[in-house]
Write a protein that holds these residues in place. Structure first.
Motif, PDB file in Angstrom:
ATOM      1  N   LYS A  26       0.892  -1.118  -0.104  1.00  0.00           N
ATOM      2  CA  LYS A  26       0.179   0.218  -0.025  1.00  0.00           C
ATOM      3  C   LYS A  26       0.974   1.072   0.189  1.00  0.00           C
ATOM      4  O   LYS A  26       1.794   1.267   0.771  1.00  0.00           O
ATOM      5  CB  LYS A  26      -0.874  -0.121   1.216  1.00  0.00           C
ATOM      6  CG  LYS A  26      -1.718   1.154   1.337  1.00  0.00           C
ATOM      7  CD  LYS A  26      -3.119   0.970   1.718  1.00  0.00           C
ATOM      8  CE  LYS A  26      -3.843   1.857   1.767  1.00  0.00           C
ATOM      9  NZ  LYS A  26      -4.976   2.428   1.015  1.00  0.00           N
ATOM     10  N   LEU A  27       0.687   2.084  -1.039  1.00  0.00           N
ATOM     11  CA  LEU A  27       1.639   3.394  -1.106  1.00  0.00           C
ATOM     12  C   LEU A  27       0.824   4.187  -0.269  1.00  0.00           C
ATOM     13  O   LEU A  27      -0.218   4.726  -0.139  1.00  0.00           O
ATOM     14  CB  LEU A  27       1.602   3.705  -2.689  1.00  0.00           C
ATOM     15  CG  LEU A  27       2.218   2.986  -3.616  1.00  0.00           C
ATOM     16  CD1 LEU A  27       2.056   3.504  -5.139  1.00  0.00           C
ATOM     17  CD2 LEU A  27       3.825   2.853  -3.268  1.00  0.00           C
ATOM     18  N   LYS A  28       1.909   5.040   0.586  1.00  0.00           N
ATOM     19  CA  LYS A  28       1.288   6.001   1.261  1.00  0.00           C
ATOM     20  C   LYS A  28       1.641   7.302   0.428  1.00  0.00           C
ATOM     21  O   LYS A  28       2.777   7.578  -0.251  1.00  0.00           O
ATOM     22  CB  LYS A  28       1.869   6.192   2.605  1.00  0.00           C
ATOM     23  CG  LYS A  28       1.566   6.923   3.685  1.00  0.00           C
ATOM     24  CD  LYS A  28       2.249   6.959   4.853  1.00  0.00           C
ATOM     25  CE  LYS A  28       1.833   8.104   5.858  1.00  0.00           C
ATOM     26  NZ  LYS A  28       2.949   8.498   6.701  1.00  0.00           N
ATOM     27  N   LYS A  29       0.566   8.341   0.507  1.00  0.00           N
ATOM     28  CA  LYS A  29       1.015   9.638  -0.357  1.00  0.00           C
ATOM     29  C   LYS A  29       1.759  10.473   0.198  1.00  0.00           C
ATOM     30  O   LYS A  29       1.494  10.987   1.462  1.00  0.00           O
ATOM     31  CB  LYS A  29      -0.549  10.194  -0.479  1.00  0.00           C
ATOM     32  CG  LYS A  29      -0.888  11.355  -1.580  1.00  0.00           C
ATOM     33  CD  LYS A  29      -2.014  11.755  -1.855  1.00  0.00           C
ATOM     34  CE  LYS A  29      -1.922  13.041  -2.537  1.00  0.00           C
ATOM     35  NZ  LYS A  29      -3.300  13.930  -2.697  1.00  0.00           N
ATOM     36  N   PHE A  60       7.247  21.005  -2.645  1.00  0.00           N
ATOM     37  CA  PHE A  60       8.592  20.434  -3.165  1.00  0.00           C
ATOM     38  C   PHE A  60       8.381  18.905  -2.905  1.00  0.00           C
ATOM     39  O   PHE A  60       8.289  18.367  -1.825  1.00  0.00           O
ATOM     40  CB  PHE A  60       9.772  21.077  -2.436  1.00  0.00           C
ATOM     41  CG  PHE A  60      11.138  20.218  -3.184  1.00  0.00           C
ATOM     42  CD1 PHE A  60      11.339  20.561  -4.502  1.00  0.00           C
ATOM     43  CD2 PHE A  60      11.923  19.477  -2.274  1.00  0.00           C
ATOM     44  CE1 PHE A  60      12.621  19.814  -4.872  1.00  0.00           C
ATOM     45  CE2 PHE A  60      12.773  18.506  -2.665  1.00  0.00           C
ATOM     46  CZ  PHE A  60      13.424  19.139  -3.879  1.00  0.00           C
ATOM     47  N   PHE A  61       8.527  17.857  -3.844  1.00  0.00           N
ATOM     48  CA  PHE A  61       8.530  16.646  -3.701  1.00  0.00           C
ATOM     49  C   PHE A  61      10.173  15.874  -4.227  1.00  0.00           C
ATOM     50  O   PHE A  61      10.531  16.698  -5.348  1.00  0.00           O
ATOM     51  CB  PHE A  61       7.520  15.727  -4.557  1.00  0.00           C
ATOM     52  CG  PHE A  61       6.076  16.304  -3.989  1.00  0.00           C
ATOM     53  CD1 PHE A  61       5.765  15.802  -3.067  1.00  0.00           C
ATOM     54  CD2 PHE A  61       5.499  17.356  -4.412  1.00  0.00           C
ATOM     55  CE1 PHE A  61       4.346  16.156  -2.447  1.00  0.00           C
ATOM     56  CE2 PHE A  61       4.283  17.864  -4.014  1.00  0.00           C
ATOM     57  CZ  PHE A  61       3.803  17.198  -3.173  1.00  0.00           C
ATOM     58  N   THR A  62      10.612  15.164  -3.552  1.00  0.00           N
ATOM     59  CA  THR A  62      11.778  14.388  -3.989  1.00  0.00           C
ATOM     60  C   THR A  62      11.498  13.530  -5.047  1.00  0.00           C
ATOM     61  O   THR A  62      10.271  13.273  -5.369  1.00  0.00           O
ATOM     62  CB  THR A  62      12.560  13.681  -2.807  1.00  0.00           C
ATOM     63  OG1 THR A  62      11.344  12.677  -2.452  1.00  0.00           O
ATOM     64  CG2 THR A  62      12.840  14.552  -1.629  1.00  0.00           C
ATOM     65  N   PRO A  63      12.398  13.381  -6.163  1.00  0.00           N
ATOM     66  CA  PRO A  63      12.077  12.403  -7.343  1.00  0.00           C
ATOM     67  C   PRO A  63      11.401  11.180  -6.953  1.00  0.00           C
ATOM     68  O   PRO A  63      10.652  10.691  -7.609  1.00  0.00           O
ATOM     69  CB  PRO A  63      13.499  12.116  -7.880  1.00  0.00           C
ATOM     70  CG  PRO A  63      14.290  13.289  -7.371  1.00  0.00           C
ATOM     71  CD  PRO A  63      13.787  13.785  -5.943  1.00  0.00           C
ATOM     72  N   GLU A  64      11.735  10.652  -5.707  1.00  0.00           N
ATOM     73  CA  GLU A  64      11.146   9.241  -5.183  1.00  0.00           C
ATOM     74  C   GLU A  64       9.547   9.509  -4.810  1.00  0.00           C
ATOM     75  O   GLU A  64       8.844   8.907  -5.221  1.00  0.00           O
ATOM     76  CB  GLU A  64      11.758   8.787  -3.919  1.00  0.00           C
ATOM     77  CG  GLU A  64      13.299   8.215  -4.127  1.00  0.00           C
ATOM     78  CD  GLU A  64      14.168   9.500  -4.071  1.00  0.00           C
ATOM     79  OE1 GLU A  64      14.190  10.494  -3.380  1.00  0.00           O
ATOM     80  OE2 GLU A  64      15.187   9.475  -4.803  1.00  0.00           O
ATOM     81  N   GLU A  65       9.331  10.700  -4.139  1.00  0.00           N
ATOM     82  CA  GLU A  65       8.193  11.041  -3.651  1.00  0.00           C
ATOM     83  C   GLU A  65       7.255  11.320  -5.187  1.00  0.00           C
ATOM     84  O   GLU A  65       6.194  10.856  -5.082  1.00  0.00           O
ATOM     85  CB  GLU A  65       8.039  12.266  -3.086  1.00  0.00           C
ATOM     86  CG  GLU A  65       8.624  11.924  -1.710  1.00  0.00           C
ATOM     87  CD  GLU A  65       8.478  13.228  -0.811  1.00  0.00           C
ATOM     88  OE1 GLU A  65       8.447  13.053   0.504  1.00  0.00           O
ATOM     89  OE2 GLU A  65       9.062  14.605  -1.334  1.00  0.00           O
ATOM     90  N   LEU A 123       3.918   9.538  -6.335  1.00  0.00           N
ATOM     91  CA  LEU A 123       2.709  10.320  -6.909  1.00  0.00           C
ATOM     92  C   LEU A 123       1.980   9.811  -8.036  1.00  0.00           C
ATOM     93  O   LEU A 123       0.969   9.695  -8.118  1.00  0.00           O
ATOM     94  CB  LEU A 123       2.943  11.918  -6.802  1.00  0.00           C
ATOM     95  CG  LEU A 123       2.771  12.577  -5.373  1.00  0.00           C
ATOM     96  CD1 LEU A 123       3.505  13.937  -5.470  1.00  0.00           C
ATOM     97  CD2 LEU A 123       1.371  12.736  -4.818  1.00  0.00           C
ATOM     98  N   GLU A 124       3.079   9.715  -8.982  1.00  0.00           N
ATOM     99  CA  GLU A 124       2.562   9.388 -10.371  1.00  0.00           C
ATOM    100  C   GLU A 124       1.881   7.780 -10.273  1.00  0.00           C
ATOM    101  O   GLU A 124       0.981   7.532 -10.922  1.00  0.00           O
ATOM    102  CB  GLU A 124       4.063   8.924 -11.156  1.00  0.00           C
ATOM    103  CG  GLU A 124       4.115   9.999 -12.303  1.00  0.00           C
ATOM    104  CD  GLU A 124       5.437   9.899 -12.964  1.00  0.00           C
ATOM    105  OE1 GLU A 124       6.015   8.857 -13.457  1.00  0.00           O
ATOM    106  OE2 GLU A 124       6.005  10.976 -12.819  1.00  0.00           O
ATOM    107  N   GLU A 125       2.457   7.005  -9.329  1.00  0.00           N
ATOM    108  CA  GLU A 125       1.743   5.493  -9.479  1.00  0.00           C
ATOM    109  C   GLU A 125       0.622   5.625  -8.855  1.00  0.00           C
ATOM    110  O   GLU A 125      -0.234   5.074  -9.176  1.00  0.00           O
ATOM    111  CB  GLU A 125       2.914   4.663  -8.286  1.00  0.00           C
ATOM    112  CG  GLU A 125       3.861   4.050  -9.062  1.00  0.00           C
ATOM    113  CD  GLU A 125       4.576   3.064  -8.357  1.00  0.00           C
ATOM    114  OE1 GLU A 125       4.292   2.399  -7.178  1.00  0.00           O
ATOM    115  OE2 GLU A 125       5.975   3.391  -8.374  1.00  0.00           O
ATOM    116  N   LEU A 126       0.371   6.608  -7.746  1.00  0.00           N
ATOM    117  CA  LEU A 126      -0.914   6.760  -7.185  1.00  0.00           C
ATOM    118  C   LEU A 126      -1.929   7.219  -8.334  1.00  0.00           C
ATOM    119  O   LEU A 126      -3.182   6.840  -8.358  1.00  0.00           O
ATOM    120  CB  LEU A 126      -0.983   7.615  -6.126  1.00  0.00           C
ATOM    121  CG  LEU A 126      -0.439   7.272  -4.582  1.00  0.00           C
ATOM    122  CD1 LEU A 126       0.118   8.295  -3.753  1.00  0.00           C
ATOM    123  CD2 LEU A 126      -1.342   6.254  -4.088  1.00  0.00           C
TER     124      LEU A 126
END
Lengths: 443, 272
Positions: A6-9, A70-75, A79-82
Motif C-alpha cells: 500500500k502506497l502512502k501519499k 517540493f517533492f523528491t524524485p522518489e516522492e 505520486l505518479e503511481e497513485l
C-alpha cells in the motif's frame, strides 16, 4: 504472490519560490501549526524542512503564491503511481464534509441585502453616497438581493426619497433629535441596532472623514472585516464580496476577502465610482426605527460646525488639471504649471511626493491619499506614476504625460505621452496656446 | 494620568518600487521609518506630558525590529515604551491589531496603577492607509473617539473634558468630549520635536519592554491571522493599454507642443 504494497501519499515540503515573496507580514509563519517557518531580516520566510509536515497551510495563505510544495524524485514517482492507480478505477479520495463549514454556510445565509450609508451634514447629503448607490445596485443585482439606504439624522426623511431616486428600493430611517449632529457614539449605536436586527451582507460607506470614523467603530463592535478605500467591488460565485484596493503604499493592487464574516464592510473614496443615474419620483419602502437614546446620554458635544469659507482650489471638480511631481525639482517651478493651467482655465495639482516634499499643499494632492479627480484633460508633468497616483486620475477623459523617462508607468495610462524635458515642453505648450488665442482674436 | 501614543514602524513607501521584469516589489534597501502621522501623535503626547504632567507612553505592535521606532519615541522624551511582539500577532488585519493594542493599553494602566486620559494615534499609516485601527481601539476600550484632530483647543483637567477642532471635507467641527478619549491626529496639529543629542544617548540605553501573548493572554483566535476577518486573496499589477507617444519631445519641444494641441483641437477637447 505477495500482497501489493500500500502506497502512502507523500505530502512533500513547503519551499519559497525565489523572488515572489512580497513580505506581506509573516502570514505564512502565523499559519504554520508546527513552527517550521522563521522570518529572515528581509521579512521572507525560511522553511525548516525537517519540521515541515506538508500541511500546505502556508501555501494556501500566501497572497503572492510564493510558496510551493517540493517533492523528491522518489516522492514524485509514488505520486505518479497513485495517479495511475486512480485512473485505473480506484475510488477517488473524497473530501471530508465539514460540520464547521455547514454551520458557516448557515450563518452566512442569514445575512442578505446591500446597504449604503447615506452621509449627511445638517441634512445635506454627501454626493459619495449617491455614487455608492450605483455600485451597490450592481452588487445587489448580481446576488439577487435588495439595495437599501441607511439614513440617520434629524429631519432627514427627504434623504430616503432621494436615495430611492438613485436606485435604493428600501430605506432604513432613524430620525431622532439625538442624531442631529454626527457623533460616533449615537451613530454607532444606531448602525449596530440596524445590523443586529436586519442583518445585511454588504455595507458600503464613503471613505470620508465621517464615513471612516463610523465604519471603523461599527466593524469593531460587530467584529467583522472592513476594507478601506476600495477602487473596485464585485462578487464571486459564492456571493462573497471581492474588494480591490491599492496596497503597499499604492504600488500594487490587492483583492481583499471577508468570506467567513458578515456583514462585509467597505469604504470607497469620493469620485472613484461614477455617479448613479437619477430617476426622479422613484419610490421605495421606508422602514422607521428608533433607539432609546437621549441627548443627556451622549457626552460628546458638537459645539460648532465651521464651513471653510476660504474657497480653496477644488481640484476634484476641475475640468483641466496640470499636475506636477518629483520631476518639478522644487516649489518655484510650479509657477510654470500655473501659467499653463491659467491658459486652459484649470488648476494645478500635485503628486504625493511633491506634497510630501512640501512643494504644494495637501489639498492639491491627486491620488489614493489625496483627491480622486475626473477632469476632461489631466496633464501629468514629471510624475512617474505610482499606482497610488494612477488610481486618483486614471478616469480622466484625456491624460497627457510629460516625462523624461520613457519607461515611466504614467505613459501606460496616458492618451498622449511626450518624452522629454518638461521645462522646455510645458512653456512650449503654454506659448502655443497663447499664439493660437492671439491669432483667433485678431481674426 | 497616562497619555499613550500608538505608533507603527512602516517601510518608507515613497521609495518602494516595482521590478518591471518580475512585477514584484523591490524592497532591498528600503528604510523603515516611524509612520509620519504617528510622529504628530507622539509629539502631542509629549505636549500633554509637559503641560499637564501626564505620563507619556509609546506603544507599538510589530516584529522585534520595530523596537527602533520606540527608541525614537524614547529619544523624543517618552517615559515608557512598549512593543507588542509575538509571532501569533503576525498577519493581523485592523480588527486583530486593535485587539492587541487595546489589551496592551489596559495592561499599561494596570501596571502603572493609573488611568488612561488620552490615546493618540496618527490619522492613518502610509503603508496600509486604512485609518481603522484608531477607531477600533476606541471602540474596544469604550473611549470616545475624535478623529482627524487638527487643533486641541482646551484640556480641562478639573472637568476632565477636551475640546478639539476636527478637519473634515469642506468644514471644521469644534467638538467637546469627556476623558478618556482616543484622538487621531493630522499633520497640522503640531510640529514634532527633534531629539536632542543627550536624549538620543539616553534612549540608546533605555529599555523597550516587549510584551508577547503570555503577557497579554489574549484568545489566539482573536489575534494575528486567525483573528483577522479580512485576508488578501490576490495581488496584482493592473494591466493597462499602452499610451501613444507623440512627437520627439526631447529634440523638438515646440513641434511636439504644436502637435499635441492640434490633436486636442481636432478632438474638440480644447476651446480657444
Amino acid at each position: 504472490m505477495t500482497e501489493p504494497k500500500k502506497l502512502k501519499k507523500p505530502r512533500g515540503k513547503a519551499r519559497l519560490i525565489e523572488g515572489k515573496c512580497i513580505a506581506c507580514g509573516a502570514r505564512c509563519q502565523s499559519a504554520c501549526p508546527v513552527d517550521a517557518i522563521e522570518m529572515s531580516d528581509a521579512g521572507e520566510p525560511i522553511v525548516l524542512s525537517d519540521k515541515c509536515i506538508g500541511c500546505v497551510k502556508c501555501v494556501k495563505v500566501c497572497p503572492a503564491e510564493a510558496i510551493e510544495m517540493f517533492f523528491t524524485p522518489e516522492e514524485l514517482k509514488i505520486l505518479e503511481e497513485l495517479a495511475e492507480q486512480q485512473a485505473a478505477g480506484a475510488a477517488p479520495v473524497v473530501d471530508e464534509e465539514d460540520a464547521e463549514e455547514a454551520a458557516l454556510a448557515k450563518m452566512l445565509a442569514a445575512y442578505r441585502g446591500v446597504w449604503v450609508f447615506v452621509e449627511q451634514t445638517e441634512g445635506e447629503p454627501a454626493t459619495v453616497s449617491w455614487e455608492l448607490m450605483g455600485v451597490g445596485a450592481q452588487l445587489a443585482k448580481e446576488i439577487n438581493t435588495e439595495l437599501c439606504a441607511i439614513v440617520i439624522g434629524h429631519g432627514v426623511e427627504h434623504l430616503c426619497r432621494e436615495a430611492f431616486s438613485y436606485g435604493a428600493t428600501k430605506a432604513y430611517l432613524m430620525d431622532q433629535e439625538v442624531f442631529r449632529f454626527y457623533r460616533t457614539e449615537p451613530y454607532l449605536d444606531a448602525c449596530c441596532h440596524l445590523i443586529d436586527k436586519y442583518k445585511p451582507e454588504i455595507i458600503l460607506m464613503g471613505a470620508t472623514g465621517m464615513g471612516r470614523d463610523l465604519a471603523g467603530a461599527v466593524a469593531t463592535r460587530v467584529k467583522t472585516g472592513l476594507t478601506a478605500d476600495c477602487t473596485g467591488l464585485d462578487v464571486d460565485d459564492k456571493r462573497n464580496l471581492r474588494q480591490t484596493r491599492p496596497a503597499f503604499g499604492g504600488n500594487i493592487m490587492a483583492t481583499i476577502m471577508c468570506d467567513k464574516f458578515r456583514p462585509q464592510m467597505a469604504t470607497v473614496r469620493p469620485h472613484v465610482m461614477p455617479m448613479s443615474e437619477k430617476k426622479d419620483g422613484a419610490a421605495g419602502e421606508i422602514v422607521r426605527e428608533q433607539i432609546a437614546l437621549n441627548e443627556a446620554d451622549i457626552l460628546t458635544k458638537v459645539i460648532e460646525i465651521i464651513r471653510d469659507t476660504k474657497v480653496g482650489i477644488d481640484i476634484a471638480g476641475a475640468e483641466f488639471i496640470v499636475s506636477g511631481g518629483r520631476g518639478m525639482m522644487g516649489p518655484e517651478n510650479f509657477a510654470m504649471l500655473q501659467e499653463l493651467a491659467d491658459e486652459l482655465g484649470g488648476v494645478v495639482g500635485a503628486s504625493r511626493s511633491a506634497v510630501d516634499a512640501g512643494w504644494m499643499p495637501h489639498d492639491r494632492q491627486v491620488g489614493q491619499t489625496g483627491k480622486t479627480v475626473r477632469p476632461k484633460i489631466y496633464i501629468a508633468c514629471g510624475i512617474s506614476g505610482a499606482i497610488q497616483h494612477l488610481v486618483g486620475m486614471q478616469d480622466s477623459d484625456v491624460v497627457i504625460a510629460i516625462n523624461r523617462d520613457k519607461d515611466a508607468p504614467i505613459f501606460e495610462v496616458a492618451t498622449y505621452g511626450i518624452v522629454g524635458d518638461l521645462f522646455q515642453i510645458v512653456p512650449a505648450i503654454t506659448n502655443r496656446l497663447r499664439e493660437l488665442k492671439a491669432s483667433r482674436n485678431k481674426g | 494620568m497616562l497619555a499613550i501614543a500608538c505608533i507603527k514602524q512602516v517601510p518608507d513607501t515613497t521609495q518602494v518600487k516595482i521590478d518591471p521584469a518580475t512585477n514584484t516589489l523591490v524592497r532591498e534597501g528600503i528604510p523603515f521609518i516611524v509612520n509620519p502621522y504617528d510622529t504628530h501623535a507622539l509629539e502631542e503626547s509629549l505636549r500633554v506630558k509637559d503641560r499637564f504632567g501626564f505620563r507619556a507612553v509609546a506603544l507599538s505592535m510589530g516584529p522585534p525590529n520595530a523596537e527602533a521606532a520606540l527608541r525614537k519615541a524614547l529619544s523624543m522624551g517618552t517615559d515608557d515604551a512598549i512593543l507588542c511582539s509575538d509571532r501569533c500577532f503576525g498577519g493581523a488585519d485592523t480588527l486583530a491589531t486593535s485587539n492587541v493594542l487595546s489589551a496592551a493599553i489596559k495592561k499599561i494602566a494596570e501596571e502603572a496603577g493609573d488611568e488612561v486620559g488620552i490615546v493618540f494615534c496618527g490619522k492613518q499609516t502610509i503603508d496600509g492607509d486604512t485609518a481603522q485601527v484608531g477607531p477600533g481601539i476606541a471602540s474596544r476600550l469604550g473611549f470616545r473617539q475624535l478623529t482627524l484632530v487638527d487643533k486641541i483647543l482646551s484640556l480641562d483637567m478639573e472637568k476632565r473634558t477636551i475640546r478639539v477642532s476636527r478637519k473634515l471635507e469642506g468644514r471644521h467641527e469644534i467638538v467637546e468630549a469627556p476623558l478618556p478619549v482616543m484622538l487621531t491626529v493630522v499633520r497640522e496639529l503640531n510640529r514634532p520635536r527633534y531629539p536632542t543629542v543627550p536624549m538620543r544617548l539616553t534612549a540608546v540605553d533605555a529599555s523597550v519592554k516587549v510584551w508577547n501573548n503570555e503577557v497579554l493572554k489574549l484568545d489566539v483566535n482573536t489575534i494575528g491571522l486567525k483573528g483577522s476577518p479580512t485576508w488578501v486573496s490576490r495581488i496584482f499589477s493592473p494591466e493597462r493599454d499602452k499610451g501613444e507617444i507623440i512627437g520627439d519631445g526631447a529634440n523638438d519641444p515646440q513641434g511636439t507642443a504644436a502637435l499635441l494641441i492640434d490633436k486636442l483641437l481636432s478632438k474638440d477637447l480644447l476651446a480657444l
